[in-house]
Structures are given as structure tokens and as C-alpha cells.
Design a protein around this motif. Structure first.
Motif, PDB file in Angstrom:
ATOM      1  N   THR A  42       0.841  -1.206   0.000  1.00  8.54           N
ATOM      2  CA  THR A  42       0.000   0.000   0.000  1.00  8.54           C
ATOM      3  C   THR A  42       0.875   1.254   0.000  1.00  8.54           C
ATOM      4  O   THR A  42       0.726   2.135  -0.852  1.00  8.54           O
ATOM      5  CB  THR A  42      -0.942   0.006   1.227  1.00  8.54           C
ATOM      6  OG1 THR A  42      -1.677  -1.220   1.253  1.00  8.54           O
ATOM      7  CG2 THR A  42      -1.919   1.174   1.150  1.00  8.54           C
ATOM      8  N   GLN A  45       2.521   2.340  -3.186  1.00  8.07           N
ATOM      9  CA  GLN A  45       1.679   2.934  -4.227  1.00  8.07           C
ATOM     10  C   GLN A  45       1.183   4.330  -3.847  1.00  8.07           C
ATOM     11  O   GLN A  45       0.380   4.927  -4.560  1.00  8.07           O
ATOM     12  CB  GLN A  45       0.488   2.006  -4.530  1.00  8.07           C
ATOM     13  CG  GLN A  45       0.940   0.660  -5.117  1.00  8.07           C
ATOM     14  CD  GLN A  45      -0.225  -0.294  -5.359  1.00  8.07           C
ATOM     15  OE1 GLN A  45      -0.985  -0.120  -6.301  1.00  8.07           O
ATOM     16  NE2 GLN A  45      -0.371  -1.298  -4.503  1.00  8.07           N
ATOM     17  N   GLU A  78      -4.987  -0.725  -6.413  1.00  8.13           N
ATOM     18  CA  GLU A  78      -5.542   0.630  -6.311  1.00  8.13           C
ATOM     19  C   GLU A  78      -6.689   0.766  -7.307  1.00  8.13           C
ATOM     20  O   GLU A  78      -6.477   0.751  -8.510  1.00  8.13           O
ATOM     21  CB  GLU A  78      -4.459   1.687  -6.580  1.00  8.13           C
ATOM     22  CG  GLU A  78      -4.951   3.087  -6.289  1.00  8.13           C
ATOM     23  CD  GLU A  78      -3.850   4.138  -6.300  1.00  8.13           C
ATOM     24  OE1 GLU A  78      -2.866   3.963  -7.036  1.00  8.13           O
ATOM     25  OE2 GLU A  78      -3.986   5.148  -5.570  1.00  8.13           O
ATOM     26  N   GLU A  81      -7.823   6.625  -6.972  1.00  5.16           N
ATOM     27  CA  GLU A  81      -6.763   7.318  -6.238  1.00  5.16           C
ATOM     28  C   GLU A  81      -6.899   7.151  -4.720  1.00  5.16           C
ATOM     29  O   GLU A  81      -7.880   7.587  -4.111  1.00  5.16           O
ATOM     30  CB  GLU A  81      -6.801   8.810  -6.634  1.00  5.16           C
ATOM     31  CG  GLU A  81      -5.900   9.695  -5.797  1.00  5.16           C
ATOM     32  CD  GLU A  81      -4.652  10.138  -6.545  1.00  5.16           C
ATOM     33  OE1 GLU A  81      -4.747  10.399  -7.757  1.00  5.16           O
ATOM     34  OE2 GLU A  81      -3.584  10.218  -5.902  1.00  5.16           O
ATOM     35  N   PHE A  84      -7.766   1.268  -2.016  1.00  2.00           N
ATOM     36  CA  PHE A  84      -7.103   0.009  -2.315  1.00  2.00           C
ATOM     37  C   PHE A  84      -7.974  -1.185  -1.937  1.00  2.00           C
ATOM     38  O   PHE A  84      -8.555  -1.217  -0.857  1.00  2.00           O
ATOM     39  CB  PHE A  84      -5.781  -0.081  -1.536  1.00  2.00           C
ATOM     40  CG  PHE A  84      -4.802   0.995  -1.897  1.00  2.00           C
ATOM     41  CD1 PHE A  84      -3.926   0.828  -2.961  1.00  2.00           C
ATOM     42  CD2 PHE A  84      -4.771   2.194  -1.192  1.00  2.00           C
ATOM     43  CE1 PHE A  84      -3.032   1.827  -3.315  1.00  2.00           C
ATOM     44  CE2 PHE A  84      -3.872   3.202  -1.527  1.00  2.00           C
ATOM     45  CZ  PHE A  84      -3.003   3.018  -2.596  1.00  2.00           C
TER      46      PHE A  84
END
Ligand code: NI
Length: 182
Positions: A42, A45, A78, A81, A84
Motif C-alpha cells: 500500500t 503505491q 488501487e 486514487e 485500495f
């Protein structure tokens, strides 16, 4: 405190083993590693954290990359934006797949491969994957596009396969008429 996982490099022979089925209950250590993998994937990203902790962006990790020959994969996808979806599959199996093939136009990357490898990796456009969650409950997902590629990439790790094994050295690139590039 955030601590980076120790991810094996492609030269490590443990990445070439066929991993064994995991048994339940999972060990405390397995659970901790799964949680850490979700966090690291996470963070990797999210630009702010990726920069802060010097993380290469990655959406998936398989236990062999941590030096453990257990069939466990983690994917953090994702979907918009900053949003997740997390997938943890124990003993995953592809139970059906589309005839249609796709490839990531930019190629694939892997947290164990610390260099750019050019070429298209042919993958099924859609796969259905069955497996177990961390408590041993049966789970199933239908994955398409990028997520389908991620599942195939991570399940390959459980069988000792790295993404570039699937690039045809005689013809590393396809055109749009041969395969759908995404
Ligand atoms: Ni990988």
C-alpha cells in the motif's frame, strides 16, 4: 514504526522452487508477514510514503519472495486514487480463465527483479481464482485486466516462475492485432 520486508532477489534459488500448500491455522509469523506485506504494498503505491521509505511501487507479493515456500499471495490493487482493494489468498488456484489474452503494454515488474526487463508477458484477460482466507474459509474472486495479470504473476511465483520466463525471446513484443495491450 515501519520496517521494510526482506525481499529476495531474482538470483536467489528459493524463487525457483515449487511452494508447498499452507496448512491451517497459519502461524503467528505468517500473519505478521501478511500484514506487513499489505502495508508495504500500500505504501509503495502512495507517493508520499514511497519516497519517504524508498519503496518501488508494487501491487503484489508471494511468500517465496520472503524465503518461505508456502502458497500464500498478497495483492493490493488501487481501484481509484488512494483507494485500495486487498486480496490475501492461501493456496490459490486458477479454476477458469478466458481464452482472450492481454499484456501490460509497459511490461511487468517484480519486487524481486531489480532491473527493467522489456517485453510483453501474455496473460489471460480474466481469471477466476479460488483459495482460502487467512482463517481457512473458502474464497473466490473473478479478476480482470490488471488484477487478472497480478493474480497470474503472483501464482507463478508459487510455481517458481518469474514474469520474464514468459517473454518470448524471439518475439518479445506484440502488436494490437496479436494481443490486447493494456
Ligand atoms: Ni513478482
Amino acid at each position: 514504526m515501519f520496517e521494510k520486508l526482506n525481499i529476495l532477489d531474482e538470483k536467489d534459488k528459493r524463487l525457483r522452487q515449487i511452494s508447498k500448500d499452507a496448512t491451517f491455522p497459519l502461524s503467528k509469523n505468517d500473519i505478521i508477514l501478511i500484514e506487513k506485506a499489505i502495508q508495504e504494498l500500500t505504501y509503495s503505491q502512495i507517493e508520499k510514503y514511497a519516497t519517504k521509505y524508498n519503496l518501488r511501487p508494487g501491487m503484489g507479493l508471494a511468500f517465496p519472495q520472503l524465503g518461505l515456500d508456502k502458497r500464500i499471495i498478497i495483492i493490493v490493487h488501487e481501484v481509484e486514487e488512494g483507494v485500495f482493494d486487498e486480496y490475501v489468498f492461501v493456496n490459490p488456484k486458477i479454476v477458469s480463465y478466458s481464452e482472450e489474452m492481454i499484456a501490460a503494454d509497459a511490461g511487468e515488474g517484480c519486487l524481486s527483479v531489480n532491473r527493467d526487463v522489456e517485453g510483453h508477458v501474455p496473460r489471460h484477460a480474466r481469471v477466476t481464482v479460488e483459495g482460502y482466507d487467512i482463517d481457512g474459509n473458502k474464497i473466490k474472486v473473478r479478476a480482470r485486466e490488471e488484477l487478472s495479470i497480478a493474480f497470474q504473476h503472483e501464482i507463478d511465483h508459487l510455481n517458481g516462475i518469474l514474469f520474464y520466463d514468459r517473454i518470448n525471446p524471439k518475439k518479445p513484443f506484440f502488436n494490437e492485432n496479436e494481443i490486447r495491450l493494456i
